[in-house]
Design an enzyme around this catalytic site. Structure first.
Site, PDB file in Angstrom:
ATOM      1  N   SER A 120      92.096  32.969  45.079  1.00 37.93           N
ATOM      2  CA  SER A 120      90.653  32.998  44.872  1.00 37.93           C
ATOM      3  C   SER A 120      90.007  34.178  45.582  1.00 37.93           C
ATOM      4  CB  SER A 120      90.028  31.693  45.347  1.00 37.93           C
ATOM      5  OG  SER A 120      90.638  31.258  46.523  1.00 37.93           O
ATOM      6  N   HIS A 142      92.610  33.293  37.885  1.00 39.53           N
ATOM      7  CA  HIS A 142      91.875  32.440  38.816  1.00 39.53           C
ATOM      8  C   HIS A 142      91.145  31.318  38.082  1.00 39.53           C
ATOM      9  CE1 HIS A 142      88.484  32.168  42.059  1.00 39.53           C
ATOM     10  NE2 HIS A 142      89.370  31.207  42.189  1.00 39.53           N
ATOM     11  N   GLU A 154      89.033  33.653  35.788  1.00 46.85           N
ATOM     12  CA  GLU A 154      88.680  35.013  36.209  1.00 46.85           C
ATOM     13  C   GLU A 154      89.992  35.812  36.188  1.00 46.85           C
ATOM     14  OE1 GLU A 154      87.156  35.056  40.247  1.00 46.85           O
ATOM     15  OE2 GLU A 154      85.686  36.601  39.779  1.00 46.85           O
ATOM     16  N   ASN A 192      83.925  34.334  44.187  1.00 45.95           N
ATOM     17  CA  ASN A 192      83.748  33.955  45.589  1.00 45.95           C
ATOM     18  C   ASN A 192      82.921  34.953  46.386  1.00 45.95           C
ATOM     19  OD1 ASN A 192      84.863  31.370  45.807  1.00 45.95           O
ATOM     20  ND2 ASN A 192      86.844  32.268  45.331  1.00 45.95           N
TER      21      ASN A 192
HETATM   22  N1  CAA Z   1      89.678  16.347  37.555  1.00 46.00           N
HETATM   23  C1  CAA Z   1      89.494  16.150  36.239  1.00 46.00           C
HETATM   24  N2  CAA Z   1      88.322  15.739  35.719  1.00 46.00           N
HETATM   25  C2  CAA Z   1      87.306  15.520  36.570  1.00 46.00           C
HETATM   26  C3  CAA Z   1      87.427  15.693  37.954  1.00 46.00           C
HETATM   27  C4  CAA Z   1      88.682  16.131  38.436  1.00 46.00           C
HETATM   28  N3  CAA Z   1      88.910  16.353  39.730  1.00 46.00           N
HETATM   29  N4  CAA Z   1      86.235  15.416  38.529  1.00 46.00           N
HETATM   30  C5  CAA Z   1      85.411  15.049  37.549  1.00 46.00           C
HETATM   31  N5  CAA Z   1      86.049  15.126  36.373  1.00 46.00           N
HETATM   32  C6  CAA Z   1      85.523  14.787  35.068  1.00 46.00           C
HETATM   33  C7  CAA Z   1      85.137  13.333  35.033  1.00 46.00           C
HETATM   34  O1  CAA Z   1      86.244  12.514  34.715  1.00 46.00           O
HETATM   35  C8  CAA Z   1      84.078  13.314  33.976  1.00 46.00           C
HETATM   36  O2  CAA Z   1      84.714  13.302  32.730  1.00 46.00           O
HETATM   37  P1  CAA Z   1      84.181  12.385  31.529  1.00 46.00           P
HETATM   38  O3  CAA Z   1      83.533  13.353  30.622  1.00 46.00           O
HETATM   39  O4  CAA Z   1      85.436  11.810  31.016  1.00 46.00           O
HETATM   40  O5  CAA Z   1      83.240  11.370  32.070  1.00 46.00           O
HETATM   41  C9  CAA Z   1      83.410  14.685  34.101  1.00 46.00           C
HETATM   42  O6  CAA Z   1      84.311  15.503  34.850  1.00 46.00           O
HETATM   43  C10 CAA Z   1      82.109  14.581  34.848  1.00 46.00           C
HETATM   44  O7  CAA Z   1      82.376  13.937  36.086  1.00 46.00           O
HETATM   45  P2  CAA Z   1      81.401  12.885  36.766  1.00 46.00           P
HETATM   46  O8  CAA Z   1      80.582  12.220  35.715  1.00 46.00           O
HETATM   47  O9  CAA Z   1      82.201  12.046  37.687  1.00 46.00           O
HETATM   48  O10 CAA Z   1      80.503  13.751  37.733  1.00 46.00           O
HETATM   49  P3  CAA Z   1      79.627  15.023  37.453  1.00 46.00           P
HETATM   50  O11 CAA Z   1      78.884  14.939  36.164  1.00 46.00           O
HETATM   51  O12 CAA Z   1      78.877  15.230  38.704  1.00 46.00           O
HETATM   52  O13 CAA Z   1      80.668  16.224  37.292  1.00 46.00           O
HETATM   53  C11 CAA Z   1      81.806  18.000  38.307  1.00 46.00           C
HETATM   54  C12 CAA Z   1      81.606  16.507  38.275  1.00 46.00           C
HETATM   55  C13 CAA Z   1      82.397  18.468  36.968  1.00 46.00           C
HETATM   56  C14 CAA Z   1      82.792  18.294  39.412  1.00 46.00           C
HETATM   57  C15 CAA Z   1      80.410  18.673  38.510  1.00 46.00           C
HETATM   58  O14 CAA Z   1      79.790  18.121  39.626  1.00 46.00           O
HETATM   59  C16 CAA Z   1      80.509  20.169  38.718  1.00 46.00           C
HETATM   60  O15 CAA Z   1      80.581  20.932  37.764  1.00 46.00           O
HETATM   61  N6  CAA Z   1      80.462  20.568  39.989  1.00 46.00           N
HETATM   62  C17 CAA Z   1      80.588  21.988  40.352  1.00 46.00           C
HETATM   63  C18 CAA Z   1      82.022  22.377  40.286  1.00 46.00           C
HETATM   64  C19 CAA Z   1      82.216  23.813  40.642  1.00 46.00           C
HETATM   65  O16 CAA Z   1      81.304  24.572  40.917  1.00 46.00           O
HETATM   66  N7  CAA Z   1      83.479  24.201  40.638  1.00 46.00           N
HETATM   67  C20 CAA Z   1      83.877  25.544  41.024  1.00 46.00           C
HETATM   68  C21 CAA Z   1      84.271  25.546  42.458  1.00 46.00           C
HETATM   69  S1  CAA Z   1      84.741  27.143  43.004  1.00 46.00           S
HETATM   70  C22 CAA Z   1      86.368  27.242  42.580  1.00 46.00           C
HETATM   71  O17 CAA Z   1      86.986  26.345  42.138  1.00 46.00           O
HETATM   72  C23 CAA Z   1      86.989  28.557  42.791  1.00 46.00           C
HETATM   73  C24 CAA Z   1      87.359  28.924  44.117  1.00 46.00           C
HETATM   74  O18 CAA Z   1      88.027  29.934  44.228  1.00 46.00           O
HETATM   75  C25 CAA Z   1      86.956  28.231  45.331  1.00 46.00           C
END
Ligand code: CAA
Length: 286
Positions: A120, A142, A154, A192
């Site tokens: 990342s 990524h 990415e 990031n």
């Molecule tokens: N694995 C698989 N599916 C998941 C999951 C996981 N860990 N967490 C949630 N989901 C799925 C749920 O099962 C749900 O699916 P359905 O359509 O079947 O209901 C869907 O995602 C939505 O989940 P929730 O209803 O429980 O909750 P939500 O609407 O709040 O969504 C989220 C959860 C998708 C995580 C949302 O909060 C989100 O988009 N958050 C931001 C995530 C983000 O920014 N990620 C990038 C991080 S940075 C990175 O990864 C890169 C790095 O280098 C650090």
């Protein structure tokens, strides 16, 4: 589909297990490698849970779910890399560890196999320097967490990455239902470079007493339409990962502003790593 049948994923943590599931769900055979049996067992549990959810939501049939899960084979060493067509490394975000893994990947995989990294923040050119014979086949791929949900890959070329490697990475990402977007090889890339200072600043706001975590996250969620606040997102990513990314950017971009906030470092030192350890900024129980 690209000319790939079998994908190896190195590292069965949050990202590696997600990548393995998405690859298997897209029709690829998957070899998931981790030195820890426990980590592999946790990944299998995660795969079963997410697949069951997809069946329940009628996105896939029970047969499709069974077939995808059956395509994932786990292993604690890299000897099986001799018959894979693609490798994605998704180990802990530490340069020396990743370089060692790349050397092992290159020594086992055929010499036409792309060696992608889910890093990342670490320079692709630097990682590729560990395998001079395979530099043209090293590329950043990524993914984002949770991998089954997030659409972006990415794609980062190193100094020696070939056009063929880049084109194949774009094609493979698309075949896995993702949208690849290119970025250049600077510490933290785009995602990031922009996200982590925001998360780090949220820790400073908490440390300075501007507001408590719930209020900081509430303000950013409701005020900026973020799906989750920056502190909860940090827990979701892993506080150790956030700290490591800040340190890589601090070293690579050589600016004070990338030093991790002391509050973030304290939590990591206390073993509060976020969702995966049950405690981070917030408490998660089991
Ligand atoms: N694995 C698989 N599916 C998941 C999951 C996981 N860990 N967490 C949630 N989901 C799925 C749920 O099962 C749900 O699916 P359905 O359509 O079947 O209901 C869907 O995602 C939505 O989940 P929730 O209803 O429980 O909750 P939500 O609407 O709040 O969504 C989220 C959860 C998708 C995580 C949302 O909060 C989100 O988009 N958050 C931001 C995530 C983000 O920014 N990620 C990038 C991080 S940075 C990175 O990864 C890169 C790095 O280098 C650090």
């Amino acid at each position: 589909m690209v000319d790939v049948k079998k994908v190896a994923v190195i590292g069965a943590g949050t990202m590696g297990s997600g990548i393995a599931l998405v690859a298997a769900s897209s029709g690829y055979d998957v070899l998931l490698v981790d030195v820890s049996e426990d980590q592999l067992a946790a990944a299998q549990k995660y795969h079963a849970k997410i697949s069951a959810r997809s069946v329940e939501k009628e996105r896939i049939t029970q047969e499709e779910s069974d077939a995808a899960l059956a395509r994932i084979v786990t292993c604690t060493d890299m000897t099986g890399l001799n018959d894979v067509d693609w490798v994605v490394e998704a180990a802990t975000e530490q340069v020396d560890l990743k370089k060692k893994i790349f050397q092992e990947m290159a020594s086992h995989a055929r010499d036409d196999v792309v060696l992608a990294t889910n890093t990342s923040s670490i320079s692709i050119t630097d990682l590729a320097s560990a395998v001079p014979e395979a530099e043209d086949r090293v590329i950043g791929m990524h993914f984002f967490n949770p991998v089954p949900v997030m659409k972006l890959v990415e794609v980062i070329k190193g100094r020696a990455t070939s056009e063929t490697t880049t084109a194949r990475t774009i094609a493979l990402s698309e075949s896995m239902g993702k949208t690849p977007i290119p970025a250049n090889d600077f510490a933290g890339f785009v995602s990031n470079r922009v996200l982590m200072p925001l998360i780090n600043e949220a820790f400073f706001a908490w440390e300075d007493g501007v507001a408590d975590p719930e209020a900081i996250d509430g303000i950013m969620t409701l005020g900026c339409n973020f799906p989750m606040g920056p502190l909860r997102l940090a827990d979701h990513i892993g506080l150790d990962v956030c700290r490591d990314i800040m340190l890589v950017m601090h070293a690579g971009l050589d600016q004070e502003k990338y030093l991790p906030c002391p509050r973030l470092v304290e939590l990591v030192d206390a073993g509060r790593l976020g969702n995966k350890s049950g405690q981070g900024v917030y408490e998660y129980g089991n």
